[in-house]
Design an enzyme around this catalytic site. Structure first.
Site, short mmCIF file in Angstrom:
data_model
loop_
_atom_site.label_atom_id
_atom_site.label_comp_id
_atom_site.label_asym_id
_atom_site.label_seq_id
_atom_site.Cartn_x
_atom_site.Cartn_y
_atom_site.Cartn_z
N ARG A 173 0.71 -0.96 -0.08
CA ARG A 173 0.04 0.19 0.04
C ARG A 173 1.00 1.29 -0.02
NH1 ARG A 173 -2.10 1.01 4.24
NH2 ARG A 173 -1.32 -0.44 5.51
N LYS A 318 -8.41 -2.12 1.32
CA LYS A 318 -8.42 -1.41 2.53
C LYS A 318 -9.01 -0.22 2.33
CE LYS A 318 -5.96 -4.19 5.17
NZ LYS A 318 -6.44 -4.76 6.15
N HIS A 337 -10.42 -4.23 13.02
CA HIS A 337 -9.30 -4.86 12.22
C HIS A 337 -8.97 -5.92 13.13
CE1 HIS A 337 -5.47 -4.41 10.26
NE2 HIS A 337 -6.13 -5.42 9.59
N SER A 355 1.03 -6.99 12.56
CA SER A 355 1.84 -7.88 11.62
C SER A 355 3.03 -8.44 12.73
CB SER A 355 2.68 -7.30 10.53
OG SER A 355 3.40 -8.09 9.85
N LYS A 359 -1.70 -13.03 15.02
CA LYS A 359 -3.31 -13.02 14.81
C LYS A 359 -3.57 -14.19 13.96
CE LYS A 359 -5.00 -9.95 12.11
NZ LYS A 359 -5.48 -8.75 11.58
N THR A 360 -3.25 -14.30 12.87
CA THR A 360 -3.59 -15.36 11.91
C THR A 360 -3.36 -16.71 12.27
OG1 THR A 360 -3.22 -13.92 9.89
CG2 THR A 360 -3.56 -16.29 9.65
N ASP A 374 -9.89 -10.87 9.32
CA ASP A 374 -8.97 -9.63 9.18
C ASP A 374 -10.09 -8.57 9.58
OD1 ASP A 374 -6.65 -8.12 8.69
OD2 ASP A 374 -7.68 -7.55 6.91
N ARG A 439 1.79 -12.70 -1.24
CA ARG A 439 0.25 -12.93 -0.63
C ARG A 439 -0.56 -13.62 -1.26
NH1 ARG A 439 -1.71 -9.35 4.08
NH2 ARG A 439 -0.09 -7.68 4.24
#
Length: 655
Positions: A173, A318, A337, A355, A359-360, A374, A439
């Site tokens: 981004r 996003k 988020h 990051s 979390k994932t 997410d 990704r």
């Protein structure tokens, strides 16, 4: 057949005669030839006509019946979306790939249907007004694979069946190039100034960029149009339209947004929000507010987003998340988020984390249902996933560590910027030649334990994850409401940065609400909503450190994933609610003295440091970093007074 009765030919060979057989020949498995006179006719028999995403609609035929009317209305709506502000009508559009059409059918030509005032009409004819814009509408993944491989350099099918593609020069981004139109409404509502992710632009500049994007898209022979949904909550579902120049972008959004049924698509109507992705074309750097050839612009009043100068697909995802961060709180719905999963007994947990915090990994649990990875909403009747897919990081991905993500990378999945072996097309997930930010975008149903539809009851636990490379935060702490708000607003983790001498030291990173780049209002607004919903539903807040213990990075060691999983299990089961707690100094955190399956000595970090003075110094250092970060929020009031702000401040480090 047999030889003749001894009659010889002039060349000395016996003459061969054919004898008629009285019995039938062996079974003949040949079939009647196809009823086609040309190869084109033969190919036309190969494909059946289907529902609303049929590639070609011939408007030369007389329009009868509701189905044809709906198709015409659909095209009129798309033409209106692509309308220039300086012409009376939208472009002439027709469905279908121009490469597959023998002749150009009659077209739909729509006038402006926007509710806003426009620049006065300029009556001039250009080449784009004389041509057709072919609309490739809600194509299937198989069709988009074909389009990408035929037309987009850098598109390949990998050995797993996923489509590998490149996002061009931008592989992430561009937050400094993202702007929001500041008007009479947004100037009062949104968070502007120091610390805010919202960079302002005016309406006129937005319209200049919009015109540039629309003119570029209308100049193309074909564009891809996706009509899809956001938010699995049926009462708060949004209709979004994405117009793009690349099949890769169309497939990405097909995966990331919620896919409509054929019936929903037929009755889609006018979208609630439209994205114009002209990312292959740069903005004009001489335009006011522009600082590079990239510009990502959101106009909340017009319900539009324009992308110029970047082909990174995450900008679309996003951008829509930013939209939800604006629209949902206005409906008293909290946008988050976070990851979200649900136990077999219906207990829901939210996972916040930047990051590298896990979390994932921690929200993906084979013993629990995945609601989403997410983006979520928390309304008066529970939680819902905003998206229809997952956007997973691929760097160093392995089948052993992340089996669900590994198995989700199959036909239909988009692989961004990965490197693969030339011949067998096997992806090397350790290769960072293009970027470290590789990704995979895939539909959420590719995860075996995904809960479809992606909704659940009110959360029981709110888990804030931090990878503390300073090594002074406990592995788990129970938070009161004020502490939950403080740490939610702070959004802390620590990264490990290298120096020229090879010495590595922790660097504190703060991101408000664990997603500062996407929030629209001041962080305290989201924190107050979170606290209100937690209090009303009886949810408990937890701070979980997945980082270092026994010292900072370089001297201590990272907390074992197995121990963190035991901690998360104890949160889910309710075991930790009944534990005995002691309070730490400086941060005032409540830490349990015992958790089944976790060594008790690591629960209080001071016990794991051999040098107690060094621990105290590092603890005070981190506390100071928290205080400094929070200074930007102290001048903001919630409601008519600042009592709540004072309560949050009191929940921070005290020394």
């Amino acid at each position: 057949m047999g030889l003749s009765n001894g009659v010889a030919l002039s060349n000395g060979l016996a003459k061969i005669e054919t004898q008629k057989l009285k019995e039938e020949i062996c079974h003949d498995d040949s079939a009647v030839p196809v009823k086609a006179h040309t190869l084109d006719e033969l190919h036309s028999l190969q494909v059946k006509k289907s529902g609303p995403n049929t590639p070609i609609i011939d408007l030369q035929q007389t329009v009868f019946g509701s189905e044809a009317d709906k198709n015409k209305q659909q095209l009129e709506s798309i033409s209106a979306s692509l309308a220039s502000l300086t012409r009376e009508t939208g472009p002439k559009v027709v469905k279908g790939d121009p490469a597959k059409q023998a002749e150009t059918p009659k077209v739909v030509h729509a006038s402006h249907q926007h509710q806003h005032q426009h620049t006065p009409t300029i009556s001039n004819i250009t080449d784009s007004a004389l041509k057709f814009t072919h609309i490739l509408y809600n194509l299937s993944p198989a069709e988009l694979y074909e389009q990408a491989i035929q037309n987009e350099k850098g598109s390949f099918i990998t050995s797993s069946g996923a489509l590998a593609t490149l996002s061009g020069a931008k592989t992430g981004r561009s937050p400094r190039d993202k702007r929001v139109v500041k008007d009479d409404t947004t100037s009062e509502e949104l968070w502007w100034g120091k610390g805010s992710p919202n960079i302002e632009m005016d309406e006129k500049t937005f319209l200049i960029n919009r015109e540039r994007a629309v003119d570029y898209l209308c100049s193309l022979e074909k564009v891809y149009v996706n009509d899809q949904f956001l938010n699995w909550d049926p009462m708060n579902k949004l209709k979004v339209r994405i117009v793009s120049a690349r099949a890769y972008h169309s497939l990405f959004m097909h995966n990331m947004c919620i896919r409509p049924t054929p019936e929903e698509l037929e009755n889609f109507g006018t979208p609630d929000f439209t994205i114009y992705n002209a990312g292959k074309f740069p903005c004009n750097r001489y335009t006011h507010y522009m600082t590079s050839s990239t510009s990502i612009d959101i106009n909340l009043a017009r319900k539009e987003m324009v992308i110029l100068g970047t082909q990174y697909a995450g900008e679309m995802k996003k951008g829509l998340f930013s939209l939800m961060h604006y629209l949902m709180p206005k409906r008293q719905i909290l946008s988050l988020h976070s990851g979200c999963n649900m136990g077999k007994d219906g207990d829901v947990a939210l996972f916040f984390g930047l990051s590298g915090t896990g979390k994932t990994t921690l929200s993906t649990d084979h013993n629990r249902y995945l609601i989403g990875d997410d983006e979520h909403c928390w309304s008066d009747h529970g939680v819902s996933n905003i998206e229809g897919g997952c956007y997973a990081k691929c760097i160093d991905l392995s089948r052993e560590k992340e089996p669900d993500i590994w198995n989700a990378i199959k036909f239909g999945t988009v692989l961004e910027n990965v490197v693969f072996e030339e011949h067998i097309r096997e992806v090397d997930y350790t290769d960072k030649s293009v970027t470290e930010n590789t990704r995979a975008a895939y539909p959420i149903e590719y995860i075996p334990n995904a809960k479809i539809p992606c909704v659940g009851p009110h959360p029981k636990n709110v888990i804030l994850l931090a990878c503390d490379a300073f090594g002074v935060l406990p592995p788990v702490s129970k938070l009161n409401l004020a502490q939950t708000m403080y740490h939610f607003i702070s959004g802390y983790t620590a990264l490990v940065a290298g120096t020229e001498d090879g010495i590595k030291e922790p660097t504190a990173t703060f991101s408000a609400c664990f997603g500062a780049a996407f929030i629209m209002f001041h962080p305290t607004k989201y924190a107050a909503m979170l606290a209100e919903k937690m209090q009303k539903q009886g949810a408990t807040g937890w701070l979980v450190n997945t980082g270092w213990s026994g010292g900072s990075y370089g001297s201590g060691s990272r907390i074992k994933l197995a121990h963190t999983r035991k901690i998360i299990d104890a949160i889910h089961s309710g075991e930790l609610l009944n534990a005995n707690y002691l309070k730490t100094e400086v941060f005032g955190l409540e830490i349990p003295n015992e958790i089944k399956g976790v060594p008790s000595e690591i629960l209080d970090p001071v016990n794991t440091w051999p040098d107690k003075n060094s621990y105290q110094e590092t603890l005070l250092k981190l506390g100071g970093l928290f205080r400094k970060n929070f200074e930007v929020f102290t001048n903001h009031k919630i409601g008519t007074d600042s009592n709540l702000t004072k309560e949050i401040l009191a929940a921070g480090p005290n020394f």
